[in-house]
Design a protein around this motif. Structure first.
Motif, PDB file in Angstrom:
ATOM      1  N   SER A 153       1.454  12.848  -0.911  1.00 53.13           N
ATOM      2  CA  SER A 153       2.429  13.831  -1.394  1.00 53.13           C
ATOM      3  C   SER A 153       1.803  14.794  -2.392  1.00 53.13           C
ATOM      4  O   SER A 153       2.234  15.939  -2.506  1.00 53.13           O
ATOM      5  CB  SER A 153       3.615  13.132  -2.056  1.00 53.13           C
ATOM      6  N   LEU A 177       0.802  -1.225   0.000  1.00 53.35           N
ATOM      7  CA  LEU A 177       0.000   0.000   0.000  1.00 53.35           C
ATOM      8  C   LEU A 177       0.834   1.273   0.000  1.00 53.35           C
ATOM      9  O   LEU A 177       0.399   2.301  -0.502  1.00 53.35           O
ATOM     10  CB  LEU A 177      -0.929   0.004   1.221  1.00 53.35           C
ATOM     11  N   PRO A 196       3.399   2.746  -1.587  1.00 53.66           N
ATOM     12  CA  PRO A 196       3.575   3.638  -2.741  1.00 53.66           C
ATOM     13  C   PRO A 196       2.299   4.374  -3.141  1.00 53.66           C
ATOM     14  O   PRO A 196       2.346   5.554  -3.489  1.00 53.66           O
ATOM     15  CB  PRO A 196       4.009   2.677  -3.857  1.00 53.66           C
ATOM     16  N   ILE A 197       1.150   3.683  -3.027  1.00 51.50           N
ATOM     17  CA  ILE A 197      -0.118   4.309  -3.401  1.00 51.50           C
ATOM     18  C   ILE A 197      -0.456   5.441  -2.434  1.00 51.50           C
ATOM     19  O   ILE A 197      -0.729   6.578  -2.832  1.00 51.50           O
ATOM     20  CB  ILE A 197      -1.259   3.259  -3.411  1.00 51.50           C
ATOM     21  N   TRP A 215       1.494   6.934  -0.298  1.00 52.54           N
ATOM     22  CA  TRP A 215       2.534   7.953  -0.317  1.00 52.54           C
ATOM     23  C   TRP A 215       2.295   8.968  -1.433  1.00 52.54           C
ATOM     24  O   TRP A 215       2.352  10.176  -1.235  1.00 52.54           O
ATOM     25  CB  TRP A 215       3.895   7.281  -0.529  1.00 52.54           C
ATOM     26  N   THR A 216       2.022   8.470  -2.623  1.00 51.44           N
ATOM     27  CA  THR A 216       1.786   9.354  -3.769  1.00 51.44           C
ATOM     28  C   THR A 216       0.562  10.224  -3.532  1.00 51.44           C
ATOM     29  O   THR A 216       0.593  11.441  -3.759  1.00 51.44           O
ATOM     30  CB  THR A 216       1.557   8.510  -5.036  1.00 51.44           C
ATOM     31  N   GLN A 230       2.642  13.323  -9.268  1.00 52.22           N
ATOM     32  CA  GLN A 230       1.951  12.628  -8.174  1.00 52.22           C
ATOM     33  C   GLN A 230       0.451  12.901  -8.222  1.00 52.22           C
ATOM     34  O   GLN A 230      -0.363  11.992  -8.035  1.00 52.22           O
ATOM     35  CB  GLN A 230       2.518  13.083  -6.836  1.00 52.22           C
TER      36      GLN A 230
END
Lengths: 309, 285
Positions: free
Chosen positions: B38, B29, B31-32, B34-35, B254
């Motif tokens: 951000s 999860l 990377p999802i 986080w993007t 992002q």
């Protein structure tokens, strides 16, 4: 009530014949749109690919028949052979990596236990994200200055100089592998899970009574009974990897130094960047033959082994 | 004593299990999430260290605004993507329901040939016939149009969705049809009022796969759409990320990736069981 008696008392043969005569053309009308689409967007383009591959076919201007010249040119096209070699290498590595992650996950989530459904959903979520989205996301994660991995490691004092993961072949290649495993493992996991669930529980229990340890049971029961599922997961992984394009185009642009050009990438390059449409078609034919051959081998793998169910 | 040990052992096993599950979940999860987090950072914060992942100087939509000012804008591409995906869903459902019904219930000339022809398209990748598809679309006057792209996407969905629908119709008992026929149902009533409600789960499944397929497709959209105002989200985002419109703004990337991911995730979470059903159908085949 009356309908049931009517339908059961009518002489079946007569009814069938009347139905058949009237129904034939209607059926054809129902499937016509699908057949038309497949003709226009599939059968005709497929035929044209073969036809175009025998021509010198620039985007603008006349095309000329040149026989097998495109195919002879392919034999000398070292870029293409390198791309093919790289695609094969990538396919093998990524498939092993996907299975190495997905199989333990499948075993982990196979039995319904508390929270298992939640874990299943979480592990699977990257699989519904598109390859292009995943690639764009990772191109940021992997970026040397503004990304996550390198700057975070630098900020935490783990490295003393920001390291560009995409500048040289090995780190770049393994970065792509990591991204693809992250994206695809959940999908393979679900397929393997269905295979695991289809193994009769009493077979495992009987083996336990016979004194078989976990490893022996895995080898003697799980693996052979999952043959079809494993073959299917393998087929999907291999076919998908051989056609890999998005991640190599979006993250690496074929770099560093053209070392990560895949077969589809090179076809794209020749057809839509250099506009050598005939040559691109010939390259497509070669890739197509390879894939159909692989499909046939896979179908052979998928046939039911004798003596099992 | 033995009982206490085994109870403790069970607890330890459970702890190990859940810590494994939680760590693995985080890995998938992160990377999802986080993007998505951000993307809400103000642009000035993009130059600061990437940790922590969430915005520290206030939530901002700046990245979305920046994204919308690139080329023809986020909104134009998003509209293109929505149009292409919705049309792909509608057309592939209509075409596949009709064909599935036809293949399941009628006998007609070339029936087997047509069925095999449609299914066999799955063996040959569309990537290898993209050049002539480009020429066919040009010949039809559909070059560089979203309609042309929809045609390609619908065709890509057909083998899976027709197979799925034929099986769904096969599972409906013939008695139901015969009863309706006796009650005077015509062909249209039969399909729409009697059969369709019974195969509804199959329809949802193929609609979901059609949406995800069209929304996420990249190569065909990249090749067939040459006009910037026709770009779908993945193509627009790639142009942005490759720096074609100036220096790369990772905050905008992002934001764009978030826009691309969210509809897929929501649809999947809402329709999970239909997704799994589709995977099973594929796996059994």
């Amino acid at each position: 009530m009356t309908t049931i008696t009517a339908s059961t008392t009518a002489p079946p043969r007569a009814r069938k014949l009347v139905g058949a005569g009237r129904r034939q053309w209607i059926g054809l009308i129902y499937v016509a749109p699908a057949v038309a689409l497949v003709m226009v967007f599939f059968v005709i383009p497929l035929g044209m690919t073969a036809w175009m591959s025998l021509h010198n076919w620039p985007l603008m201007g006349e095309h000329t028949f040149i026989g097998l010249d495109n195919y002879w040119a392919i034999l000398r096209d070292t870029r293409f052979w390198n791309a093919l070699k790289f695609t094969g290498y990538y396919t093998v590595v990524v498939t092993i990596a996907i299975f190495a992650v997905a199989f333990p996950l499948a075993i982990f989530i196979e039995k319904p236990r508390p929270l298992t459904n939640l874990y299943r959903t979480f592990f699977f979520m990257p699989a519904v994200v598109g390859f292009a989205s995943a690639s764009l996301l990772w191109s940021w994660l992997l970026n040397v200055d503004s990304g996550l991995f390198s700057p975070a490691a630098y900020d935490l004092g783990l490295i003393d100089r920001k390291f560009n993961l995409l500048a040289t072949f090995q780190p770049a290649f393994w970065s792509i592998i990591a991204m693809v495993v992250w994206k695809v493992a959940g999908f393979t996991m679900i397929i393997l899970m269905t295979g695991l669930q289809s193994i009769p529980q009493d077979l495992q229990e009987a083996a336990v009574i016979d004194g078989a340890g976990p490893f022996a049971r895995f080898r003697a029961i799980t693996l052979p009974l999952m043959r079809r599922t494993l073959a299917l997961a393998l087929i999907l992984s291999v076919a998908g990897s051989i056609l890999a394009f998005d991640q190599f185009y979006i993250i690496l642009r074929g770099g560093p130094r053209n070392q990560t050009l895949t077969a589809v990438y090179w076809i794209f390059n020749q057809s839509f960047v250099s506009f050598k449409l005939g040559y691109g078609a010939a390259l497509s034919m070669v890739l197509l033959v390879i894939l159909v051959a692989l499909s046939l081998i896979q179908l052979w793998l998928l046939r039911k082994p004798e003596g099992l169910d | 004593m033995a009982q206490a040990i085994s109870a403790r052992g069970k607890l330890a096993a459970r702890l190990a299990r859940h810590s494994t599950g939680i760590i693995a979940s985080l890995l998938f999860l992160a990377p999802i999430v986080w993007t998505a987090l951000s993307a809400f950072k103000p642009a000035a914060e993009a130059r600061l260290p990437p940790l922590p992942p969430w915005p520290t100087t206030g939530v901002s939509l700046e990245n979305y605004a920046t994204l919308n000012s690139f080329g023809d804008g986020l909104w134009v591409s998003a509209q293109n993507s929505i149009y292409v995906s919705v049309m792909t869903v509608l057309l592939s459902v209509i075409v596949s329901v009709l064909a599935g019904y036809g293949f399941s219930r009628f006998r007609f000339p070339f029936k087997d040939l047509f069925f095999v022809l449609i299914l066999s398209t799955i063996m040959i990748p569309f990537q290898s016939i993209l050049t002539p598809i480009f020429l066919v679309l040009t010949r039809l006057g559909l070059h560089n149009t979203l309609t042309g792209l929809v045609g390609v996407y619908v065709t890509l969905q057909l083998p899976f969705s027709i197979f799925m629908m034929r099986n769904a119709f096969d599972a409906v008992p013939r008695e139901i049809e015969e009863a309706a026929r006796m009650d005077g149902a015509g062909n249209a009533t039969m399909l729409l009022k009697v059969m369709l409600p019974l195969v509804w789960p199959g329809v949802v499944t193929i609609a979901l796969f059609a949406f995800l397929g069209a929304w996420n497709e990249f190569l065909a959209a990249l090749v067939l759409m040459t006009d910037q105002s026709k770009f779908t989200l993945p193509v627009m985002m790639t142009a942005l990320q490759s720096g074609r419109f100036g220096a790369i703004d990772w905050g905008a990337v992002q934001a764009g990736v978030t826009v691309m991911m969210v509809p897929c995730l929501i649809l999947f979470l809402a329709l999970q069981r239909f997704y799994i059903r589709g995977l099973m159908a594929g796996a059994v085949k």
